[in-house]
Design an enzyme around this catalytic site. Sequence first.
Site: not given
Lengths: 256, 256
Positions: B1-3, B78, B108
């Site tokens: 996962m990302c932000q 990110i 995301n």
Amino acid sequence: MCQLLGMNCNVPTDIVFSFTGFATRGGRTDAHKDGWGIAFFEGSGVRHFVDYEAAIASPIAELIKRYPIKSKNVIAHIRKATHGHIALENCHPFVRELWGRYWVFAHNGDLKDFTPTLDGAFRPVGNTDSEWAFCYILQQLRRRFGDALPSQPALTAALRELTTEIAAYGTFNMMLSDGSALFTHCSTRLFFIVRQYPFAEARLSDEDVRVDFSQVTTPNDRVAIIVTEPLTANERWTAFQPGEFKVFVDGQPIAP
Amino acid sequence: MCQLLGMNCNVPTDIVFSFTGFATRGGRTDAHKDGWGIAFFEGSGVRHFVDYEAAIASPIAELIKRYPIKSKNVIAHIRKATHGHIALENCHPFVRELWGRYWVFAHNGDLKDFTPTLDGAFRPVGNTDSEWAFCYILQQLRRRFGDALPSQPALTAALRELTTEIAAYGTFNMMLSDGSALFTHCSTRLFFIVRQYPFAEARLSDEDVRVDFSQVTTPNDRVAIIVTEPLTANERWTAFQPGEFKVFVDGQPIAP
């Protein structure tokens, strides 16, 4: 008018030395202070930096001079505004995607009354003749080859025709890359050099900077630098002929 | 996962404070170390920075933290790689041109088996589900509205439908901007805050950094920050509802 700088290599190489001399012309040793930009291919990705500040005053240009980004294909540009006002959207190089690849383009010169119809697949965001020409090139490539990436010879032949067609409208010194090759067209002024084994020392004309390439290369490295005005005084640069179209692959021009 | 991190404002504003906290999660206070990126609209132009290094180790992220680029629409990301390997071409945000505007997109979440047919107008360069979804969104917008930029209500309705359609394939927290608005969709987790007069002090959760916004704003300024996890501990953030689609214009969400 503007200035162009391109690099094409057989192994990823940094452009710190050449960019340092080139950026100095963006407001110090020459008057190209209306923005600048540079794009680096890394694999199929692109790092794209543009700025409407003079290259000599830009914090991002300072970073590029210090940070050795390694790339096989680089295109840089310093701008003296003629068509289009000073704005980020008018800074070269421009980037678009076609056939699942990024394409990077920069232009030096003026085109007169070059406003071919654009069908909407690629449209300028800014208001330069240069971005219009870039959109036209990509549109025509897509019309000719449809959805399939052509072979490099077919692509080269198409680009040679297109750049000749556009150059009839004025001055069209340009650089274009899809990450696999660097395509160049000269209307008036463009030089290149191929650096390869045995490497020697090079000294910038615009800054008191020198580098001994024999210390930072391997015998297999090969790097072509293409630029509006030669960057070094102690090396032999080859002038393009007016109207000449050249393709650089793996650090050297390929046979026409 | 990302932000994800987005900013939408009524006057050009820098994102240094929020990005400083956000970037810290790129390898220090959280594990999103497989690349990062940020895109700033300035007029109709875009500054686009991507890097496959962790945000905490990237010289370019350092520059962004020091250099107050002012923008009305910013999207940052990110990455913790799930689909697609660690490479520049897989770093968000992605940029494409449609209707003579740049579009910036970041995602995301994970999509399962989301591979709708792409007609070739927009194709992924990398190999993420995210870039595929972005290309699909632009393709469908162009199919629906042809060559003419639609009104913002029509665009909003179309994007609400498209994001709902895509979200059925998995988790689709996303941010999209054409420079005039910031379109957001929440599948699982997204928060926002609107900062406006009277401004107060804010303290980052991830770094020992605080700013008194009353000292750096005018009474007319309004800024919306949208983010995966709230960036400050002393302010009240509003959680999106799962499935919620929100459009931010001039620093605030507009009525649905």
